[in-house]
Every structure is written in structure tokens, then in C-alpha cells.
Scaffold this active site. Structure first.
Site, mmCIF file in Angstrom:
data_model
loop_
_atom_site.group_PDB
_atom_site.id
_atom_site.type_symbol
_atom_site.label_atom_id
_atom_site.label_comp_id
_atom_site.label_asym_id
_atom_site.label_seq_id
_atom_site.Cartn_x
_atom_site.Cartn_y
_atom_site.Cartn_z
ATOM 1 N N HIS A 54 156.159 -8.797 -17.697
ATOM 2 C CA HIS A 54 155.639 -7.455 -16.661
ATOM 3 C C HIS A 54 154.414 -7.821 -15.826
ATOM 4 O O HIS A 54 153.977 -5.717 -15.728
ATOM 5 C CB HIS A 54 155.813 -6.364 -17.596
ATOM 6 C CG HIS A 54 157.242 -6.228 -18.497
ATOM 7 N ND1 HIS A 54 158.952 -6.287 -18.012
ATOM 8 C CD2 HIS A 54 157.838 -6.387 -19.528
ATOM 9 C CE1 HIS A 54 159.623 -5.535 -18.459
ATOM 10 N NE2 HIS A 54 158.823 -6.217 -19.551
ATOM 11 N N ASN A 127 164.185 -1.227 -19.735
ATOM 12 C CA ASN A 127 164.560 -1.783 -18.360
ATOM 13 C C ASN A 127 165.399 -1.960 -17.826
ATOM 14 O O ASN A 127 166.091 -0.928 -17.990
ATOM 15 C CB ASN A 127 164.993 -3.163 -19.541
ATOM 16 C CG ASN A 127 163.788 -4.045 -20.196
ATOM 17 O OD1 ASN A 127 162.355 -4.191 -19.543
ATOM 18 N ND2 ASN A 127 163.990 -4.781 -21.051
#
Length: 489
Positions: A54, A127
Site C-alpha cells: 500500500h 480493501n
């Protein structure tokens, strides 16, 4: 217009910020030029380690407003009272790409929200998909390695990616979502967000309920095909940042509706699937969505580094009324996320302004790198607990009911007896003909350069999901000039 006087970091005024001190017009530079040394030293230290996953992200600030009453399920303060508002900050991200990766790449997206509640920070870290590739945290480092750069070529490897997936049938559900239309949303505003894990809520009576969190986009779903994404990347590698920042800057504030699914302990015990398995969804027909509130992002940050790059989320940040579950992946993330921030940002990373709670803070953590806040106990003699000097004490009223956990402490085969094909089959059967064709074409594109034996192994998994799934990928591979054999019966 009057302007502030430029100073050094120690507060001394700077007389000349254009020229170095030298022994003459042609140099050499003098070592005593402490202002030059300070500027160069700070520049050397302007970067911090990027997130292992990320790393490439986009974010903004906003508010969460309660629109549905869930007080029967939770005592969490932020959910009490219709119209109640809580300040938030959100970050969206790619998973595999490093900083500087193109925004419009096919990848799972991170969707994380920090709620600055009156009883501390709650981080909902998920997510844009409701499931994940693995169900056991022991395999998470291996999965991430398969998505990162090959140690010899220093390039992303389709072979490593499909090799891992083809050897991990539990990944079928997530792979199908990733390769479908929703695997490549056009902007952060055009995707849903999910807590993904099973979490829990508990009320004032000590009753615990298992929950799934869903953020449903109000902007509608929009996606790129692989070909469209290539054209976008050729024009602008930072298309997501441009879209999110630009929308908010223009007053077009993106919104999501937060829903929960709720399951009782009795329902969990009789469910025909493991409700704590991160590769599974809860059927909406059995566990319908319950509206909770509205997330609105309405303010761009003033400094990306201090407010987005130093922003730190962790599932360990919960508040009274919200809890964890036996989900093995969640249990591991409770440690791993906070530890990643301690490494990346420093021991006291939660004292940074963007991470600091709005609620009062009182703890006994002391010293170490970045302790710029002094004592948090109210008395310099109260630096341990218990003490006799008025330091902060525990509050039994916020004690969480125990998790119903039991076991033998053994290492259990997480694949034994698990059904890894029914839910991907149900998802595949929801797709219309055009969606199936795009799914299979995306998979064929992503298999470029992958050895035949790995492709065959993955096709055998698709065949188990649905005959049309495996055959569709074979046809897409053939259209690219590549043959693929049928799995042996």
C-alpha cells in the site's frame, strides 16, 4: 503584505537564503556555514521508508454522519444518536506497487478510514474487495513476495504471481474479483470499501455480535479495461490523485454509505461456512445489509507528507463497543500493522498530529525516539502503574466481553475441508456474457510469459469453479496465440 521572518530550525533569523558562505567569490565553501549544513542534512532525511504494501496512496479528510440506529448492537460512542458526526481521514492505495507506481494499474485497492471519536481513534483498515487471497497469516509474507519484484530481474513477475495463486486454491475468489471489471476502478470514488475481516460489536449488556463492514459508493461503479488503463497511464500516472483531489477541490464531495452485516454467535456456530474465513463473504440473503451512516470526504489535506504519508492505520485501534474476532488474518494484522508503523515512523508514531486522537490521552509510554510530548500522566512522579501519585488508572466499565476462543494450540491445515470454489462459482454465475469475456481476457493478458505448467495448474482450478470459466480463459489464451490443455479428469 507583511511576511514572517525566515529562521533556522532553532529559531535564529536567516540573513541570506540564496548564497553559501565561501572564502571568496569562487569558493571554497566554509564549514562554518551552519545554515547550508542544516539545509543539506534535512534534505538527506526528507524521505522515510515507504510502506511494504500500500505504498502508493491518495487521501482526504471528511466527516462520518450516523443515519441508522445500531445501538442495540454496540455501545460505541460514535454510533449513538442519529445525525451524530465524527471527524475522519481516509486513505486509498494500490497494494503491490511502490511509491510512484501508476495509479490505474489492475490491483486490489486499500480502503482505510480513521475515525477520531470521543473515546479514541477507531481505524477501519480494509480493501475495495470483501475477501482476500489467503486465509492464514503464515502465508501473507509469501503472497506479498509473489507480487513484488523478482530478486534477479528486479521486475514484477507474472510467473511468480500465478505460481502462488495456482498453488493456493483459496485465492480463487479474490483472483476472480481482481480480474473482473471491479479489479480496475476508474477513480477512488468509483469503488466500494470493505472491512473485509469479520469484526465484532458489543453492547452495554455485554452481548457480542459478529459483523462485516461495507462502504457502498454513491458515485456508482466505473471501471477501465486493460487497454483503456494503458492509455490513461500513458497520459497521467497519477490519475487517481488528480481525480480525488480535483473532485474535492471543485466541491464535488464523494460519499459512501456504511452498512453492516450482523451474525449472532448461535448463527456462527451453525453456518455452513467459516464466518471468520477472509476468503469468504456472508450471503446478503441470510445476513442483510443494515444502514449505519454516511462517509463524506470534503477537505483536501494541506501537506501530503504530514497528513497522508505519515498517516498510520492499524486494526489494533478499536474503541469500546468494537472488537476483533477469531479471524486469523485479522489477529496477525493487529500486531503487524502497528509494528510496521513503529519501524517506519518511529516509536511514538501515534503522537504525530495526523495520528493523535482528539480524545484526551493518558499513558505510561516513555522515552525513546520522538518523545516530544513529555509526560502523559499529569505528575512526573507517576511514571509507572500502580502508583500513589495520581497517575491514570484502568476503567473496568469499558471491559470487553471475552471472545469465544478455544483450541489446542496446534498448527491446523487451513485448506483441509475448506470449500474454495462455491463462492467464486456464485460470483462467476452473476456475470453476464460480456463481463465473463472481459474477465477471461484480463486473466489471459496477465498470464503473459507464465510457464505452461503453471497456466495448466491454474486452469484446473478455474475448471473446478465452473466449466465455462476454464474454457473461457483457454479461448482468451488462444486468441493471444497460445494453446492451453484441458485439465485431466
Amino acid at each position: 503584505m507583511s511576511r514572517n521572518r525566515l529562521t533556522t530550525t532553532a529559531g535564529a533569523p536567516v540573513a541570506d537564503n540564496q548564497n553559501s558562505q565561501t572564502a571568496g567569490p569562487q569558493g571554497p565553501v566554509l564549514l562554518q556555514d551552519y545554515q547550508l549544513l542544516e539545509k543539506l542534512a534535512h534534505q538527506n532525511r526528507e524521505r522515510i521508508p515507504e510502506r511494504v504494501v500500500h505504498a502508493n496512496g491518495w487521501g482526504a479528510r471528511g466527516t462520518f454522519t450516523v443515519t441508522g440506529d445500531i445501538s442495540r448492537y454496540t455501545r460505541a460512542d460514535l454510533f449513538q444518536g442519529l445525525g451524530r458526526q465524527t471527524e475522519v481521514i481516509a486513505r486509498f492505495s494500490n497494494v503491490a506497487g511502490e511509491q510512484g507506481a501508476a495509479d490505474a494499474e489492475r490491483d486490489v485497492r486499500g480502503f482505510a478510514v480513521k475515525f477520531y471519536t470521543d473515546e479514541g481513534n477507531w481505524d477501519l483498515v480494509g480493501n475495495n474487495t470483501p475477501v482476500f487471497f489467503v486465509r492464514d497469516p503464515y502465508k501473507f509474507p509469501d503472497f506479498i513476495r509473489s507480487q513484488k519484484r523478482h530478486p534477479r530481474t528486479n521486475r514484477r513477475s507474472n510467473t511468480a504471481q500465478w505460481d502462488f495463486w495456482s498453488l493456493s486454491p483459496e485465492s480463487l475468489h479474490q483472483v476472480t474479483i481482481l480480474m473482473s471489471d471491479r479489479g480496475l476502478p476508474q477513480t477512488p470514488m468509483n469503488m466500494n470499501g470493505y472491512g473485509s475481516h469479520t469484526f465484532s460489536l458489543w453492547n452495554d449488556q455485554g452481548e457480542r455480535f459478529w459483523v462485516k463492514f461495507h462502504f457502498k459508493t454513491r458515485q456508482g461503479h466505473a471501471f477501465f479495461t486493460d487497454e483503456e488503463a494503458k492509455a490513461v497511464i500513458g497520459e497521467d500516472r497519477e490519475s487517481y490523485q488528480k481525480a480525488l483531489f480535483g473532485a474535492i477541490d471543485a466541491g464535488q464531495f464523494p460519499k459512501w454509505t456504511l452498512y453492516i452485516q450482523v451474525m449472532s454467535q448461535a448463527e456462527a456456530e451453525r453456518a455452513d461456512f467459516d464466518p471468520f474465513d477472509l476468503t469468504k463473504v456472508w450471503p446478503h440473503g441470510d445476513y442483510p445489509l443494515i444502514e449505519v451512516g454516511e462517509l463524506e470526504l470534503n477537505r483536501n489535506v494541506d501537506n501530503y507528507f504530514t497528513e497522508i504519508e505519515q498517516l498510520a492505520f492499524s486494526p489494533s485501534n478499536i474503541v469500546p463497543g468494537i472488537g476483533h474476532s477469531p479471524d486469523k488474518m485479522l489477529q496477525a494484522r493487529v500486531f503487524a500493522y502497528a509494528d510496521a508503523h513503529r519501524y517506519r515512523l518511529g516509536t511514538h508514531y501515534e503522537a504525530l498530529p495526523v495520528n493523535a486522537p482528539k480524545a484526551p490521552v493518558a499513558h505510561y509510554h516513555k522515552d525513546g525516539a520522538m518523545n516530544f510530548f513529555g509526560h502523559k500522566t499529569g505528575n512526573p512522579d507517576a511514571f509507572y502503574e500502580p502508583n500513589s501519585f495520581g497517575g491514570p488508572v484502568e476503567d473496568p466499565s469499558v471491559k470487553e466481553p471475552p471472545l469465544p476462543l478455544a483450541g489446542d494450540g496446534d498448527r491446523h491445515d487451513h485448506r483441509l475441508g475448506n470449500d474454495d470454489v462455491s463462492q467464486p462459482r456464485a460470483l462467476f454465475e452473476l456475470f453476464d456474457t460480456a463481463e465473463r469475456e472481459r474477465l477471461c481476457a484480463n486473466i489471459a493478458n496477465a498470464m503473459d510469459g507464465v510457464p505452461d505448467e503453471i497456466v495448466a495448474r491454474q486452469l484446473a482450478l478455474f475448471d473446478r469453479v465452473h466449466a465455462d470459466y476454464g474454457d473461457g480463459v483457454r479461448q482468451a489464451l488462444a486468441a493471444r496465440g497460445r494453446s492451453a490443455r484441458k485439465a485431466a479428469e
